[in-house]
Scaffold this motif. Sequence first.
Motif, PDB file in Angstrom:
ATOM      1  N   THR A 175       0.842  -1.193   0.000  1.00 15.53           N
ATOM      2  CA  THR A 175       0.000   0.000   0.000  1.00 15.53           C
ATOM      3  C   THR A 175       0.875   1.239   0.000  1.00 15.53           C
ATOM      4  OG1 THR A 175      -1.719  -1.173   1.216  1.00 15.53           O
ATOM      5  CG2 THR A 175      -1.821   1.225   1.225  1.00 15.53           C
ATOM      6  N   GLN A 176       0.719   2.053  -1.035  1.00 21.83           N
ATOM      7  CA  GLN A 176       1.463   3.305  -1.133  1.00 21.83           C
ATOM      8  C   GLN A 176       0.688   4.436  -0.471  1.00 21.83           C
ATOM      9  OE1 GLN A 176       1.990   3.507  -5.488  1.00 21.83           O
ATOM     10  NE2 GLN A 176       4.179   3.274  -5.117  1.00 21.83           N
ATOM     11  N   ASP A 177       1.416   5.307   0.208  1.00 22.46           N
ATOM     12  CA  ASP A 177       0.803   6.569   0.646  1.00 22.46           C
ATOM     13  C   ASP A 177       1.032   7.552  -0.501  1.00 22.46           C
ATOM     14  OD1 ASP A 177       3.558   6.582   1.082  1.00 22.46           O
ATOM     15  OD2 ASP A 177       3.400   8.127   2.623  1.00 22.46           O
ATOM     16  N   ASP A 178       0.146   7.462  -1.461  1.00 24.28           N
ATOM     17  CA  ASP A 178       0.362   8.037  -2.776  1.00 24.28           C
ATOM     18  C   ASP A 178      -0.367   9.364  -2.915  1.00 24.28           C
ATOM     19  OD1 ASP A 178       1.636   7.843  -5.161  1.00 24.28           O
ATOM     20  OD2 ASP A 178       0.335   6.311  -6.022  1.00 24.28           O
ATOM     21  N   ALA A 179       0.345  10.390  -3.321  1.00 20.07           N
ATOM     22  CA  ALA A 179      -0.288  11.685  -3.565  1.00 20.07           C
ATOM     23  C   ALA A 179       0.064  12.164  -4.963  1.00 20.07           C
ATOM     24  CB  ALA A 179       0.163  12.709  -2.529  1.00 20.07           C
ATOM     25  N   HIS A 180      -0.892  12.834  -5.576  1.00 17.04           N
ATOM     26  CA  HIS A 180      -0.662  13.490  -6.866  1.00 17.04           C
ATOM     27  C   HIS A 180      -1.174  14.909  -6.762  1.00 17.04           C
ATOM     28  CE1 HIS A 180      -0.449   9.190  -7.933  1.00 17.04           C
ATOM     29  NE2 HIS A 180       0.524   9.613  -8.716  1.00 17.04           N
ATOM     30  N   ILE A 181      -0.266  15.836  -7.025  1.00 18.89           N
ATOM     31  CA  ILE A 181      -0.589  17.253  -6.908  1.00 18.89           C
ATOM     32  C   ILE A 181      -0.675  17.829  -8.306  1.00 18.89           C
ATOM     33  CG2 ILE A 181       0.215  19.481  -6.062  1.00 18.89           C
ATOM     34  CD1 ILE A 181       1.583  16.444  -4.388  1.00 18.89           C
ATOM     35  N   TYR A 182      -1.770  18.537  -8.582  1.00 23.20           N
ATOM     36  CA  TYR A 182      -1.984  19.183  -9.872  1.00 23.20           C
ATOM     37  C   TYR A 182      -1.888  20.689  -9.642  1.00 23.20           C
ATOM     38  CZ  TYR A 182      -3.780  14.539 -10.891  1.00 23.20           C
ATOM     39  OH  TYR A 182      -3.925  13.179 -11.032  1.00 23.20           O
ATOM     40  N   CYS A 183      -0.979  21.340 -10.358  1.00 21.19           N
ATOM     41  CA  CYS A 183      -0.765  22.765 -10.144  1.00 21.19           C
ATOM     42  C   CYS A 183      -0.435  23.443 -11.464  1.00 21.19           C
ATOM     43  CB  CYS A 183       0.351  22.992  -9.131  1.00 21.19           C
ATOM     44  SG  CYS A 183       1.984  22.396  -9.651  1.00 21.19           S
ATOM     45  N   THR A 184      -0.379  24.770 -11.421  1.00 23.04           N
ATOM     46  CA  THR A 184       0.041  25.521 -12.603  1.00 23.04           C
ATOM     47  C   THR A 184       1.565  25.541 -12.660  1.00 23.04           C
ATOM     48  OG1 THR A 184       0.202  27.646 -11.472  1.00 23.04           O
ATOM     49  CG2 THR A 184      -1.984  26.997 -12.283  1.00 23.04           C
ATOM     50  N   LYS A 185       2.112  25.909 -13.818  1.00 22.20           N
ATOM     51  CA  LYS A 185       3.564  26.020 -13.938  1.00 22.20           C
ATOM     52  C   LYS A 185       4.105  27.068 -12.980  1.00 22.20           C
ATOM     53  CE  LYS A 185       5.077  24.402 -18.468  1.00 22.20           C
ATOM     54  NZ  LYS A 185       5.875  24.776 -19.664  1.00 22.20           N
ATOM     55  N   GLU A 186       3.332  28.133 -12.797  1.00 29.16           N
ATOM     56  CA  GLU A 186       3.765  29.213 -11.915  1.00 29.16           C
ATOM     57  C   GLU A 186       3.818  28.754 -10.454  1.00 29.16           C
ATOM     58  OE1 GLU A 186       2.478  30.570 -15.698  1.00 29.16           O
ATOM     59  OE2 GLU A 186       1.307  29.459 -14.180  1.00 29.16           O
ATOM     60  N   GLN A 187       2.967  27.804 -10.098  1.00 27.78           N
ATOM     61  CA  GLN A 187       2.921  27.303  -8.722  1.00 27.78           C
ATOM     62  C   GLN A 187       3.951  26.205  -8.456  1.00 27.78           C
ATOM     63  OE1 GLN A 187      -1.120  25.963  -8.849  1.00 27.78           O
ATOM     64  NE2 GLN A 187      -1.952  27.818  -7.858  1.00 27.78           N
ATOM     65  N   MET A 188       4.512  25.632  -9.531  1.00 29.37           N
ATOM     66  CA  MET A 188       5.301  24.403  -9.416  1.00 29.37           C
ATOM     67  C   MET A 188       6.494  24.555  -8.465  1.00 29.37           C
ATOM     68  SD  MET A 188       7.084  22.170 -12.458  1.00 29.37           S
ATOM     69  CE  MET A 188       7.960  23.593 -13.119  1.00 29.37           C
ATOM     70  N   ALA A 189       7.279  25.628  -8.592  1.00 31.66           N
ATOM     71  CA  ALA A 189       8.486  25.770  -7.779  1.00 31.66           C
ATOM     72  C   ALA A 189       8.147  25.868  -6.297  1.00 31.66           C
ATOM     73  CB  ALA A 189       9.281  26.993  -8.236  1.00 31.66           C
ATOM     74  N   ASP A 190       7.171  26.710  -5.949  1.00 31.02           N
ATOM     75  CA  ASP A 190       6.786  26.851  -4.542  1.00 31.02           C
ATOM     76  C   ASP A 190       6.191  25.560  -3.999  1.00 31.02           C
ATOM     77  OD1 ASP A 190       7.658  29.443  -4.434  1.00 31.02           O
ATOM     78  OD2 ASP A 190       5.694  30.345  -4.765  1.00 31.02           O
ATOM     79  N   GLU A 191       5.415  24.863  -4.826  1.00 35.89           N
ATOM     80  CA  GLU A 191       4.795  23.615  -4.385  1.00 35.89           C
ATOM     81  C   GLU A 191       5.864  22.565  -4.092  1.00 35.89           C
ATOM     82  OE1 GLU A 191       1.515  21.304  -3.243  1.00 35.89           O
ATOM     83  OE2 GLU A 191       1.709  23.443  -3.666  1.00 35.89           O
ATOM     84  N   LEU A 192       6.873  22.476  -4.951  1.00 33.92           N
ATOM     85  CA  LEU A 192       7.953  21.514  -4.731  1.00 33.92           C
ATOM     86  C   LEU A 192       8.740  21.858  -3.472  1.00 33.92           C
ATOM     87  CD1 LEU A 192       9.301  21.000  -8.362  1.00 33.92           C
ATOM     88  CD2 LEU A 192       8.171  19.288  -6.929  1.00 33.92           C
ATOM     89  N   ASP A 193       8.965  23.147  -3.259  1.00 27.59           N
ATOM     90  CA  ASP A 193       9.693  23.589  -2.080  1.00 27.59           C
ATOM     91  C   ASP A 193       8.955  23.194  -0.800  1.00 27.59           C
ATOM     92  OD1 ASP A 193      11.645  24.835  -0.569  1.00 27.59           O
ATOM     93  OD2 ASP A 193      10.656  26.784  -0.665  1.00 27.59           O
ATOM     94  N   SER A 194       7.657  23.527  -0.732  1.00 21.72           N
ATOM     95  CA  SER A 194       6.877  23.207   0.471  1.00 21.72           C
ATOM     96  C   SER A 194       6.663  21.702   0.603  1.00 21.72           C
ATOM     97  CB  SER A 194       5.528  23.933   0.437  1.00 21.72           C
ATOM     98  OG  SER A 194       4.752  23.510  -0.671  1.00 21.72           O
ATOM     99  N   LEU A 195       6.545  21.008  -0.528  1.00 14.60           N
ATOM    100  CA  LEU A 195       6.324  19.566  -0.506  1.00 14.60           C
ATOM    101  C   LEU A 195       7.535  18.833   0.061  1.00 14.60           C
ATOM    102  CD1 LEU A 195       4.690  17.061  -1.255  1.00 14.60           C
ATOM    103  CD2 LEU A 195       5.486  17.306  -3.603  1.00 14.60           C
ATOM    104  N   LEU A 196       8.728  19.229  -0.355  1.00 16.67           N
ATOM    105  CA  LEU A 196       9.934  18.575   0.132  1.00 16.67           C
ATOM    106  C   LEU A 196      10.127  18.852   1.627  1.00 16.67           C
ATOM    107  CD1 LEU A 196      12.153  16.737  -0.809  1.00 16.67           C
ATOM    108  CD2 LEU A 196      13.386  18.709  -1.710  1.00 16.67           C
ATOM    109  N   THR A 197       9.815  20.058   2.052  1.00 16.40           N
ATOM    110  CA  THR A 197       9.881  20.380   3.480  1.00 16.40           C
ATOM    111  C   THR A 197       8.887  19.534   4.268  1.00 16.40           C
ATOM    112  OG1 THR A 197      10.589  22.649   3.020  1.00 16.40           O
ATOM    113  CG2 THR A 197       9.621  22.226   5.185  1.00 16.40           C
ATOM    114  N   PHE A 198       7.668  19.406   3.733  1.00 15.55           N
ATOM    115  CA  PHE A 198       6.632  18.591   4.376  1.00 15.55           C
ATOM    116  C   PHE A 198       7.096  17.142   4.520  1.00 15.55           C
ATOM    117  CE2 PHE A 198       2.959  15.729   3.836  1.00 15.55           C
ATOM    118  CZ  PHE A 198       2.173  16.108   4.914  1.00 15.55           C
ATOM    119  N   VAL A 199       7.666  16.600   3.458  1.00 12.76           N
ATOM    120  CA  VAL A 199       8.128  15.211   3.452  1.00 12.76           C
ATOM    121  C   VAL A 199       9.211  14.989   4.502  1.00 12.76           C
ATOM    122  CG1 VAL A 199       9.522  13.599   2.087  1.00 12.76           C
ATOM    123  CG2 VAL A 199       7.494  14.638   1.073  1.00 12.76           C
ATOM    124  N   LEU A 200      10.221  15.859   4.526  1.00 17.52           N
ATOM    125  CA  LEU A 200      11.336  15.691   5.462  1.00 17.52           C
ATOM    126  C   LEU A 200      10.878  15.860   6.907  1.00 17.52           C
ATOM    127  CD1 LEU A 200      14.067  17.593   3.431  1.00 17.52           C
ATOM    128  CD2 LEU A 200      14.024  15.148   3.895  1.00 17.52           C
TER     129      LEU A 200
END
Length: 658
Positions: free
Chosen positions: A399-424
């Motif tokens: 069982t994967q704890d699977d997430a898929h995030i759909y965002c705009t190109k403009e949102q992508m950098a900030d989303e990746l930044d906050s996502l990696l912080t959330f993960v760690l």
Amino acid sequence: MSDVRVVISREPDREDRVVTTGTTAAELFQGERAVIAAKVAGELKDLTYVVQDGDEVEPVEITSEDGLNILRHSTAHVMAQAVQEVFPEAKLGIGPPIKDGFYYDFDVEKPFTPEDLKVIEKKMQEIQKRGQRFQRRVVTEDAAREELASEPYKLELIGLKGSASTDDGANVEVGGGELTIYDNLDAKTGELCWKDLCRGPHLPSTRLIPAFKLMRNAAAYWRGSEKNPMLQRIYGTAWPSKDELKAYLDFLEEAEKRDHRKLGSELDLFSIPEEIGSGLAVFHPKGGIIRRAMEDYSRKRHEEADYQFVYSPHATKGTLFEKSGHLDWYADGMYPPMQLDEGVDYYLKPMNCPMHNLIFDARGRSYRELPLRLFEFGTVYRYEKSGVVHGLTRARGFTQDDAHIYCTKEQMADELDSLLTFVLDLLRDYGLNDFYLELSTKDPEKYIGSDEVWEEATETLRKAAEKQGLPLTPDPGGAAFYGPKISVQAKDAIGRTWQMSTIQVDFNLPERFDLEYTAPDGSRQRPVMIHRALFGSIERFFAVLLEHYAGAMPPWLAPVQAVGIPIGDAHIEYLQEFAREAKAKGLRVDVDASNDRMQKKIRNHQKLKTPFMVIVGDEDMAAGTVSFRYRDGSQENGIPRADALAKLVDVVERRVQV
């Protein structure tokens, strides 16, 4: 005699040197005992290599990664020679270096026994002490076939004229543009003792093998294919010193104690019944409590981070995976199709992302909804080869704890930044704190989409990773076919590295599924899709935590957080009342009312690695107190009941280890 100019490269220094024609790499590094090979223009060479004018030569020390591989490959040759001296009928397969060791495959009439390995190891020690020289020879194909006529597997490799992958990713020992044989020569007479088809390089002498040990044997298909003969594989390890060998063997002993399969049985957490099948686990009640606690906390954190929970079925029509491209790239890793609905193929799903795309596409989407973060504890099925299935860490159903995030190109950098912080941050909450990041880039032979899209996705991921201030290592060609990936590599309590969370940027599946959202100007735009699995799989993360903590889970994850141990039967009711109060506060507390003596109860719960033992006798009952006994054997007496309950609640809520 004329001179030649060479550059000796020792990062970060470079030294120009003039030497006479015919100088070997051994002479170039004379007196440097740690140097066992050379690297010339990025290619490894034996120390017998004669340097050429203009060469850039780098010394290879035995403790380096290349040096360890050469040491272990040379030891594999010694082992193969020993096997053929003890078992003359044995036919040679291949013998590459692998992580922390080496192996060699043999075709023999009967499987090797532990006693055989002892005899082989003793023979290896004899060969090592003889100080045989490794000598490289270039041969023609005809000469190689003549010399190795009695070795059918070597003859097959000669026919390949290159390199081919084995079942664990090593390459077969055939040169690229030329065939080479390595002779093992008697140090005194130069007489041929043994030979093997091999691309090298090797140590100058068997005397330079400081420490080795044979570990185990196993069956293995020739070149990893079930269509080929079954051979016998012997695994060994070799190190630059006896102290390093001892440290490695001590590490293995500790790792064996922590093996999640062993702990899973001892602590009654899970099993993998033969009746169900390899790689398909069932969780027992205690294991179910740990898993539920892991999931519940993850679910809570995801809700706080504005994820929306979805669910998808376990099987789907094959056309969905044709659309996503998974049938083109991953069919071998999927279970065979089921023929249903008048010939329509259905597959057990190997991943959740195509179904999440259908959820996104179920209705029109506005830019106001983005980023849209979909999350699922989704069970998937992958048909792993039986040779690689390993407990919960490499399973066929998980069982994967699977997430898929759909965002705009403009949102992508900030989303990746906050996502990696959330993960760690979430991994830290589970007790893992030592990380580095790995950036997996495009495989030139296996990808979809344009190079420009891949470059943009890769650079955005790289920048997000660099913001974390963690080491970032490259993984060329390691990406999935649809986009680059950042993976979080975490070290456990004994220094082993585990791949944890993965984050992938994907411009391509939204294109394949024609996903769109309405932009502020009313136009239809394509979203960026970010794939993210935090645990990787719940089963695998369960196993990693079990080994990290050696089964002594922190109280918030322990199946039983505290157990009441009465000194006598008269104290049982008092402890049962304490347990009811604890359960009312959400704690998992039991009372051991068995007929065993108190000391045996303590030993039993020490083996079960229960965080707290709550011991009560006459004095505690009279004073309204309890005594705590901890996992390390220390004890704290006379704690008022209210304070004891408050301490248990505090330790659990703060998720600390005791």
